[in-house]
Design a protein around this motif. Structure first.
Motif, PDB file in Angstrom:
ATOM      1  N   ARG A 345       0.815  -1.211   0.000  1.00  0.00           N
ATOM      2  CA  ARG A 345       0.000   0.000   0.000  1.00  0.00           C
ATOM      3  C   ARG A 345       0.852   1.267   0.000  1.00  0.00           C
ATOM      4  N   GLY A 346       2.127   1.149  -0.343  1.00  0.00           N
ATOM      5  CA  GLY A 346       3.000   2.312  -0.353  1.00  0.00           C
ATOM      6  C   GLY A 346       3.083   2.961  -1.713  1.00  0.00           C
ATOM      7  N   GLY A 347       4.030   2.488  -2.549  1.00  0.00           N
ATOM      8  CA  GLY A 347       4.213   3.078  -3.873  1.00  0.00           C
ATOM      9  C   GLY A 347       2.968   3.020  -4.727  1.00  0.00           C
ATOM     10  N   ASN A 348       2.156   1.983  -4.544  1.00  0.00           N
ATOM     11  CA  ASN A 348       0.939   1.867  -5.345  1.00  0.00           C
ATOM     12  C   ASN A 348      -0.031   3.013  -5.088  1.00  0.00           C
ATOM     13  N   THR A 349      -0.097   3.494  -3.856  1.00  0.00           N
ATOM     14  CA  THR A 349      -0.989   4.620  -3.584  1.00  0.00           C
ATOM     15  C   THR A 349      -0.448   5.900  -4.209  1.00  0.00           C
ATOM     16  N   GLY A 350       0.870   5.991  -4.360  1.00  0.00           N
ATOM     17  CA  GLY A 350       1.437   7.137  -5.065  1.00  0.00           C
ATOM     18  C   GLY A 350       1.072   7.137  -6.531  1.00  0.00           C
ATOM     19  N   VAL A 351       1.058   5.943  -7.136  1.00  0.00           N
ATOM     20  CA  VAL A 351       0.617   5.817  -8.532  1.00  0.00           C
ATOM     21  C   VAL A 351      -0.835   6.270  -8.659  1.00  0.00           C
ATOM     22  N   ALA A 352      -1.681   5.854  -7.705  1.00  0.00           N
ATOM     23  CA  ALA A 352      -3.092   6.248  -7.735  1.00  0.00           C
ATOM     24  C   ALA A 352      -3.264   7.747  -7.484  1.00  0.00           C
ATOM     25  N   ASP A 353      -2.424   8.332  -6.598  1.00  0.00           N
ATOM     26  CA  ASP A 353      -2.452   9.786  -6.402  1.00  0.00           C
ATOM     27  C   ASP A 353      -2.247  10.495  -7.739  1.00  0.00           C
ATOM     28  N   ALA A 354      -1.207  10.062  -8.457  1.00  0.00           N
ATOM     29  CA  ALA A 354      -0.858  10.702  -9.725  1.00  0.00           C
ATOM     30  C   ALA A 354      -1.972  10.553 -10.746  1.00  0.00           C
ATOM     31  N   ASP A 355      -2.566   9.366 -10.815  1.00  0.00           N
ATOM     32  CA  ASP A 355      -3.630   9.109 -11.776  1.00  0.00           C
ATOM     33  C   ASP A 355      -4.860   9.964 -11.472  1.00  0.00           C
ATOM     34  N   ASN A 356      -5.153  10.127 -10.198  1.00  0.00           N
ATOM     35  CA  ASN A 356      -6.292  10.939  -9.777  1.00  0.00           C
ATOM     36  C   ASN A 356      -6.085  12.408 -10.124  1.00  0.00           C
ATOM     37  N   LEU A 357      -4.901  12.918  -9.832  1.00  0.00           N
ATOM     38  CA  LEU A 357      -4.633  14.343 -10.034  1.00  0.00           C
ATOM     39  C   LEU A 357      -4.454  14.691 -11.506  1.00  0.00           C
ATOM     40  N   ALA A 358      -3.888  13.784 -12.296  1.00  0.00           N
ATOM     41  CA  ALA A 358      -3.541  14.106 -13.683  1.00  0.00           C
ATOM     42  C   ALA A 358      -4.769  14.484 -14.501  1.00  0.00           C
ATOM     43  N   TRP A 359      -5.823  13.689 -14.436  1.00  0.00           N
ATOM     44  CA  TRP A 359      -6.982  13.980 -15.295  1.00  0.00           C
ATOM     45  C   TRP A 359      -7.689  15.260 -14.864  1.00  0.00           C
ATOM     46  N   LYS A 360      -7.624  15.542 -13.569  1.00  0.00           N
ATOM     47  CA  LYS A 360      -8.264  16.760 -13.065  1.00  0.00           C
ATOM     48  C   LYS A 360      -7.487  17.994 -13.505  1.00  0.00           C
ATOM     49  N   LEU A 361      -6.167  17.938 -13.423  1.00  0.00           N
ATOM     50  CA  LEU A 361      -5.356  19.056 -13.926  1.00  0.00           C
ATOM     51  C   LEU A 361      -5.589  19.249 -15.417  1.00  0.00           C
ATOM     52  N   ALA A 362      -5.617  18.147 -16.161  1.00  0.00           N
ATOM     53  CA  ALA A 362      -5.826  18.250 -17.608  1.00  0.00           C
ATOM     54  C   ALA A 362      -7.194  18.852 -17.917  1.00  0.00           C
ATOM     55  N   ALA A 363      -8.231  18.422 -17.197  1.00  0.00           N
ATOM     56  CA  ALA A 363      -9.581  18.939 -17.447  1.00  0.00           C
ATOM     57  C   ALA A 363      -9.666  20.432 -17.168  1.00  0.00           C
ATOM     58  N   VAL A 364      -9.015  20.878 -16.093  1.00  0.00           N
ATOM     59  CA  VAL A 364      -9.046  22.308 -15.746  1.00  0.00           C
ATOM     60  C   VAL A 364      -8.244  23.119 -16.753  1.00  0.00           C
ATOM     61  N   LEU A 365      -7.039  22.662 -17.080  1.00  0.00           N
ATOM     62  CA  LEU A 365      -6.178  23.427 -17.981  1.00  0.00           C
ATOM     63  C   LEU A 365      -6.710  23.458 -19.405  1.00  0.00           C
ATOM     64  N   LYS A 366      -7.479  22.452 -19.797  1.00  0.00           N
ATOM     65  CA  LYS A 366      -8.076  22.431 -21.132  1.00  0.00           C
ATOM     66  C   LYS A 366      -9.437  23.121 -21.174  1.00  0.00           C
ATOM     67  N   GLY A 367      -9.876  23.679 -20.051  1.00  0.00           N
ATOM     68  CA  GLY A 367     -11.135  24.397 -20.014  1.00  0.00           C
ATOM     69  C   GLY A 367     -12.363  23.520 -19.969  1.00  0.00           C
ATOM     70  N   ARG A 368     -12.195  22.246 -19.632  1.00  0.00           N
ATOM     71  CA  ARG A 368     -13.333  21.329 -19.579  1.00  0.00           C
ATOM     72  C   ARG A 368     -14.002  21.294 -18.209  1.00  0.00           C
ATOM     73  N   ALA A 369     -13.336  21.847 -17.205  1.00  0.00           N
ATOM     74  CA  ALA A 369     -13.867  21.826 -15.843  1.00  0.00           C
ATOM     75  C   ALA A 369     -13.370  23.066 -15.111  1.00  0.00           C
ATOM     76  N   PRO A 370     -14.125  23.537 -14.123  1.00  0.00           N
ATOM     77  CA  PRO A 370     -13.672  24.674 -13.329  1.00  0.00           C
ATOM     78  C   PRO A 370     -12.572  24.264 -12.359  1.00  0.00           C
ATOM     79  N   ALA A 371     -11.857  25.252 -11.842  1.00  0.00           N
ATOM     80  CA  ALA A 371     -10.747  24.976 -10.932  1.00  0.00           C
ATOM     81  C   ALA A 371     -11.193  24.285  -9.655  1.00  0.00           C
TER      82      ALA A 371
END
Length: 574
Positions: A345-371
């Motif tokens: 439950r160590g490094g794997n949760t870091g991978v999931a952190d990154a996966d969770n944050l990446a799509w949200k950053l992309a959606a906001v920066l591409k104007g598909r979602a609010p900040a």
């Protein structure tokens, strides 16, 4: 290049890794390149700066590259892994493997690593607990196996290769961040390199620097932590005897003074053996090669030929930042939380952190979602972090119980498990990691928050596809799966919704159903429906990180509300 290194301090050892011994692993080294800011004499400006090229940071960088979002990665060293600890994590969960499949590196991992699903636990010579993850519903539908064992630096190296293949993300080696400031409009980073110092300005900064993160201090982040006295010695070895390709653990190992032992096979025919040590153990003493060889001889016999690849001491602790977002700064991986490694439950949760944050950053920066969508990162991943800390702390207490009721319970559980099947579930050598559910997320309906396994289905021409193919087709948008026939009026409403929102829609049919939409697939065995946690005529709104945001039965205002909520656009994520 030697003259450039003058004045730039090499990365120091951490966590006692200066005591490591063994022949070691050959790690890649990446060249330092003079940043453009030094040539141009002014700060660079980027939408995203990731600090730390470890497992979490590189996963985030690779994800952003897939979404077409430019970013810069800064790392103070010039290789993957951690200085003195090149092996580190080894067990990668099905959820992580599904993420790596989406990023395009799963096949490389599968070729190098070792698949396993069976675990056995012993007390002395008695087997007191066993499991086969292939028989469990949390794992049995995905096209990826329950676990693959592989040295962490290999995955990090594959991520570097993939980032370079995709382009759009710049990797800067030997670039150490020395200061951080932020305001309402962005953040400023001060960076030192072998060629000089410069500054970077970013809209968002991601701290992936690990458990010794300086950003915690710079933003005044509070941390909930617990440090125990559990000491271990990790040995990566090759030897002439070949135990089964299974996860073997001993609660009471007679060859280790009745302390715990872990045994795993990794890539390169290397076995990871973890030995629990006395609480007052001297890290330099327990890591000496001759002492380790004595330990291995007691376990495998004097006739076993042993090559010690890497050995080092380890001390487990748990900690979690109380807020995973501070303004423009996001904590991911070990910078956000540290857990004992029981149950992977160590490094794997870091991978999931990154996966969770990446799509949200992309959606906001591409104007598909609010900040406001970005606020849900803390809600979801902090819940996951606290749950993983709780689960691993329970394992740690079972393996090294305190005097009193904890020791009485451990003794009773082991004694009963030797005779009675019901007691075997009480034996706790690590509850194996699964994808954490999100029960407190403001961007998921009560029907959502569950991970979708990467199951297979049939394309209209009969060829096989998997969930990740649909997510790739959606290109960072939400994916709406409509099971069965919603009727002519329902199809018309879906077409209007797709035109109005960042959404892709697919009709999912049974083996003989007639399609009503051009974009349709078939689910002959019901695996796709089962993976989305729905039955019969229904819909499932799936996020780019393969989590269900919501489910429902009717194509109505409730679906429109679910789409709005999933994007953080309904004010719920304030």
């Amino acid at each position: 290049m030697d003259e450039l290194r003058t004045g730039y301090a090499d990365t120091s050892f951490s966590n006692g890794y200066e005591f490591t011994e063994g022949s070691g692993y050959q790690l890649p080294e990446y060249p330092f390149k003079e940043p453009a800011e030094l040539r141009e004499g002014r700060p660079g400006e980027y939408p995203i700066v990731i600090v730390g090229a470890g497992l979490a940071g590189l996963t985030l960088a690779c994800s952003l590259a897939k979404y077409g979002v430019p970013a810069v990665v800064l790392d103070e060293d010039n290789t993957v892994g951690v200085k003195g600890a090149s092996s580190r994590g080894i067990c990668y969960t099905q959820k992580s493997l599904e993420i790596f499949h989406r990023l395009g590196i799963y096949e490389r991992i599968a070729r190098k690593g070792i698949q396993w699903s069976v675990g056995r636990t012993f007390a002395g010579k008695d087997e007191v607990y066993s499991f086969d993850l292939r028989q469990q519903s949390a794992y049995n539908l995905s096209t990826q196996p329950p676990f693959i064992n592989i040295q962490q630096f290999y995955i990090e190296g594959y991520l570097v290769e993939r980032i370079q293949e995709l382009g759009g993300v710049e990797l800067r080696w030997k670039n150490r961040v020395t200061a951080f400031e932020q305001d309402a409009d962005g953040a400023m980073l001060s960076v030192t390199t072998p060629a000089g110092d410069y500054k970077l300005r970013a809209e968002h900064v991601i701290d992936a620097t690990g458990c010794h993160s300086p950003f915690r201090r710079w933003v005044g982040a509070s941390v909930t932590s617990k440090r125990g006295d559990d000491r271990w010695c990790i040995a990566d070895v090759r030897f002439s005897k070949h135990p089964p390709v299974e996860r073997h653990t001993w609660i009471e190992a007679p060859f280790n003074e009745n302390r715990a032992v872990w045994q795993h096979l990794m890539g390169d025919d290397v076995w990871r053996i973890d030995y629990q040590m006395p609480p007052n153990a001297d890290p330099a003493e327990v890591s000496r090669e001759d002492v380790v060889r004595q330990r291995l001889t007691r376990q495998f016999g004097a006739d076993c030929e042993v090559e010690i690849v890497w050995v080092g001491p380890y001390e487990y602790r748990s900690e979690c930042v109380d807020a995973m977002r501070h303004g423009r700064l996001f904590f991911i991986g070990d910078a956000a939380k540290v857990v004992s490694p029981f149950g992977a439950r160590g490094g794997n949760t870091g991978v999931a952190d990154a996966d969770n944050l990446a799509w949200k950053l992309a959606a906001v920066l591409k104007g598909r979602a609010p900040a406001t969508l970005l606020d849900s990162y803390h809600e979801e991943r902090h819940e996951a972090a606290t749950q993983n800390v709780l689960v691993t702390n329970r394992t740690a207490r079972f393996l090294r119980p305190a005097d009193g009721i904890e020791k009485v319970f451990r003794t009773a559980a082991v004694s009963l498990a030797r005779q009675y099947p019901f007691a075997r579930q009480l034996v706790n050598t690590g509850r194996m990691a699964i994808a954490n559910p999100y029960t407190r997320s403001s961007v998921c309906e009560k029907t959502g928050g569950q991970s979708v396994q990467n199951v297979s289905f049939a394309w209209p021409d009969g060829t096989r596809g998997v969930v990740n193919d649909l997510l790739q087709w959606a290109e960072g948008r939400l994916l709406l799966l409509v099971f069965g026939d919603p009727g002519r009026a329902g199809l018309a409403r879906l077409r209007e919704l797709v035109q109005a929102a960042p959404l892709r829609c697919v009709q999912v049919l049974g083996p003989t159903d007639r399609p009503g939409a051009l974009e349709h697939v078939r689910d002959p065995e019901g695996h796709l429906q089962g993976a989305c946690h729905v039955f019969g005529h229904a819909w499932a709104l799936v996020r780019p990180d393969s989590y269900v945001a919501a489910t429902g039965e009717s194509v109505d205002a409730g679906l429109v509300q679910a789409v709005s909520r999933a994007l953080g656009a309904n004010g719920a994520a304030q």
